[in-house]
Scaffold this motif. Structure first.
Motif, PDB file in Angstrom:
ATOM      1  N   ALA A  76       0.824  -1.191   0.000  1.00 45.12           N
ATOM      2  CA  ALA A  76       0.000   0.000   0.000  1.00 45.12           C
ATOM      3  C   ALA A  76       0.870   1.257   0.000  1.00 45.12           C
ATOM      4  CB  ALA A  76      -0.941  -0.002   1.198  1.00 45.12           C
ATOM      5  N   GLU A  77       1.998   1.180   0.646  1.00 48.08           N
ATOM      6  CA  GLU A  77       2.883   2.344   0.714  1.00 48.08           C
ATOM      7  C   GLU A  77       3.481   2.698  -0.641  1.00 48.08           C
ATOM      8  OE1 GLU A  77       3.778   4.425   3.469  1.00 48.08           O
ATOM      9  OE2 GLU A  77       1.942   3.454   4.120  1.00 48.08           O
ATOM     10  N   PHE A  78       3.460   1.753  -1.583  1.00 50.31           N
ATOM     11  CA  PHE A  78       4.054   1.994  -2.896  1.00 50.31           C
ATOM     12  C   PHE A  78       3.013   2.247  -3.974  1.00 50.31           C
ATOM     13  CE2 PHE A  78       7.181  -0.574  -0.559  1.00 50.31           C
ATOM     14  CZ  PHE A  78       8.216   0.348  -0.537  1.00 50.31           C
ATOM     15  N   GLY A  79       1.777   2.522  -3.590  1.00 48.09           N
ATOM     16  CA  GLY A  79       0.765   2.920  -4.548  1.00 48.09           C
ATOM     17  C   GLY A  79      -0.313   1.899  -4.851  1.00 48.09           C
ATOM     18  N   ALA A  80      -0.192   0.689  -4.371  1.00 52.90           N
ATOM     19  CA  ALA A  80      -1.239  -0.312  -4.625  1.00 52.90           C
ATOM     20  C   ALA A  80      -2.444  -0.030  -3.756  1.00 52.90           C
ATOM     21  CB  ALA A  80      -0.704  -1.715  -4.320  1.00 52.90           C
ATOM     22  N   GLU A  81      -3.608  -0.344  -4.281  1.00 52.58           N
ATOM     23  CA  GLU A  81      -4.812  -0.260  -3.457  1.00 52.58           C
ATOM     24  C   GLU A  81      -4.936  -1.583  -2.716  1.00 52.58           C
ATOM     25  OE1 GLU A  81      -9.645   0.269  -3.593  1.00 52.58           O
ATOM     26  OE2 GLU A  81      -8.554   0.106  -5.470  1.00 52.58           O
ATOM     27  N   VAL A  82      -4.803  -1.546  -1.414  1.00 53.65           N
ATOM     28  CA  VAL A  82      -4.868  -2.754  -0.596  1.00 53.65           C
ATOM     29  C   VAL A  82      -6.136  -2.690   0.244  1.00 53.65           C
ATOM     30  CG1 VAL A  82      -3.741  -4.117   1.200  1.00 53.65           C
ATOM     31  CG2 VAL A  82      -2.353  -2.943  -0.530  1.00 53.65           C
ATOM     32  N   VAL A  83      -6.958  -3.727   0.118  1.00 52.74           N
ATOM     33  CA  VAL A  83      -8.197  -3.815   0.880  1.00 52.74           C
ATOM     34  C   VAL A  83      -8.032  -4.941   1.885  1.00 52.74           C
ATOM     35  CG1 VAL A  83     -10.682  -4.196   0.791  1.00 52.74           C
ATOM     36  CG2 VAL A  83      -9.531  -3.011  -1.101  1.00 52.74           C
ATOM     37  N   LYS A  84      -8.145  -4.616   3.149  1.00 49.73           N
ATOM     38  CA  LYS A  84      -8.013  -5.591   4.227  1.00 49.73           C
ATOM     39  C   LYS A  84      -9.406  -5.918   4.743  1.00 49.73           C
ATOM     40  CE  LYS A  84      -5.901  -6.102   8.773  1.00 49.73           C
ATOM     41  NZ  LYS A  84      -7.047  -6.722   9.376  1.00 49.73           N
ATOM     42  N   LEU A  85      -9.769  -7.195   4.681  1.00 53.09           N
ATOM     43  CA  LEU A  85     -11.077  -7.610   5.178  1.00 53.09           C
ATOM     44  C   LEU A  85     -10.978  -7.928   6.655  1.00 53.09           C
ATOM     45  CD1 LEU A  85     -12.242  -9.955   2.285  1.00 53.09           C
ATOM     46  CD2 LEU A  85     -12.565  -7.491   2.551  1.00 53.09           C
ATOM     47  N   GLU A  86     -11.899  -7.378   7.427  1.00 54.39           N
ATOM     48  CA  GLU A  86     -11.940  -7.639   8.863  1.00 54.39           C
ATOM     49  C   GLU A  86     -13.316  -8.157   9.239  1.00 54.39           C
ATOM     50  OE1 GLU A  86     -10.351  -4.899  11.752  1.00 54.39           O
ATOM     51  OE2 GLU A  86      -9.372  -3.759  10.147  1.00 54.39           O
ATOM     52  N   LEU A  87     -13.318  -9.108  10.139  1.00 56.71           N
ATOM     53  CA  LEU A  87     -14.581  -9.589  10.701  1.00 56.71           C
ATOM     54  C   LEU A  87     -15.203  -8.475  11.545  1.00 56.71           C
ATOM     55  CD1 LEU A  87     -13.424 -13.164  11.717  1.00 56.71           C
ATOM     56  CD2 LEU A  87     -15.037 -12.582   9.905  1.00 56.71           C
ATOM     57  N   PRO A  88     -16.507  -8.546  11.832  1.00 57.92           N
ATOM     58  CA  PRO A  88     -17.149  -7.484  12.624  1.00 57.92           C
ATOM     59  C   PRO A  88     -16.472  -7.218  13.967  1.00 57.92           C
ATOM     60  CG  PRO A  88     -18.820  -8.853  11.625  1.00 57.92           C
ATOM     61  CD  PRO A  88     -17.491  -9.514  11.333  1.00 57.92           C
ATOM     62  N   GLU A  89     -15.878  -8.243  14.578  1.00 63.46           N
ATOM     63  CA  GLU A  89     -15.204  -8.007  15.864  1.00 63.46           C
ATOM     64  C   GLU A  89     -13.842  -7.340  15.708  1.00 63.46           C
ATOM     65  OE1 GLU A  89     -14.994 -12.490  14.926  1.00 63.46           O
ATOM     66  OE2 GLU A  89     -16.487 -10.922  14.810  1.00 63.46           O
ATOM     67  N   GLY A  90     -13.386  -7.152  14.482  1.00 58.95           N
ATOM     68  CA  GLY A  90     -12.141  -6.428  14.218  1.00 58.95           C
ATOM     69  C   GLY A  90     -10.902  -7.301  14.296  1.00 58.95           C
ATOM     70  N   ASP A  91      -9.829  -6.746  13.821  1.00 54.93           N
ATOM     71  CA  ASP A  91      -8.531  -7.406  13.846  1.00 54.93           C
ATOM     72  C   ASP A  91      -8.070  -7.534  15.297  1.00 54.93           C
ATOM     73  OD1 ASP A  91      -5.678  -7.852  13.768  1.00 54.93           O
ATOM     74  OD2 ASP A  91      -5.676  -7.116  11.714  1.00 54.93           O
TER      75      ASP A  91
END
Length: 176
Positions: free
Chosen positions: A1-16
């Protein structure tokens, strides 16, 4: 993500799990009780988080996969802890539906083989690798490391692997 990629992180409702460890407010001295932890901010800086309960339905994930180039997963897809929807998250299932995707997965003992369905964890991996036996004073019981050495080494190795696969695909126009 720091180098320009779009990074999508999936999290469960209770969170990481690490989202609220070592609260940033404690480090900065700011009264911010809901702040993300420093470790979470460091590991997930510039990523977009999406709350999604993939244990119930994979349909929203399928939509995200349509626009993806690379998928990286650390979700248990077999054995104890794997949800009923996990079969659809296995790399082979993802690639079967979308051959253009580069799929990387981190698991304790790999996706197949005699230990694939076992859950490991840091201490088990330390012990099996010999790292646990080499820690602490020789005449005392072993000492666990303070961080997730196995995960922090597996993550960069996987990142290099998927980036090499992406580079190779772009160079050779091959579909994986």
């Amino acid at each position: 993500a720091e180098f320009g990629a779009e990074v999508v992180k999936l999290e469960l409702p209770e969170g990481d799990k690490i989202r609220h460890r070592i609260p940033l407010s404690n480090i900065l001295g700011v009264d911010e009780p809901t702040a993300d932890g420093a470790l979470h901010r460091w590991l997930h800086n510039s990523k977009r988080s999406v709350v999604l309960d993939w244990r119930r339905s994979l349909e929203p994930i399928q939509t995200l996969l349509d626009g993806a180039d690379i998928v990286i997963s650390a979700v248990p897809t077999t054995g104890p802890g794997a949800p009923p929807t996990a079969a659809g998250l296995q790399p082979a299932a993802i690639r079967a539906a979308r051959s253009h995707l580069i799929v990387g997965q981190i698991s304790d003992f790999g996706p197949d083989g005699p230990w694939a369905d076992r859950m490991g964890g840091e201490l088990v991996l330390y012990a099996l690798s010999g790292l646990l036996g080499s820690s602490g004073p020789f005449d005392r019981p072993p000492v666990a490391h303070g961080t997730g050495v196995a995960w922090y080494t597996a993550g960069p190795a996987l990142a290099v692997g998927v980036l090499v696969a992406h580079w190779e695909r772009s160079k050779s126009c091959l579909l994986y």
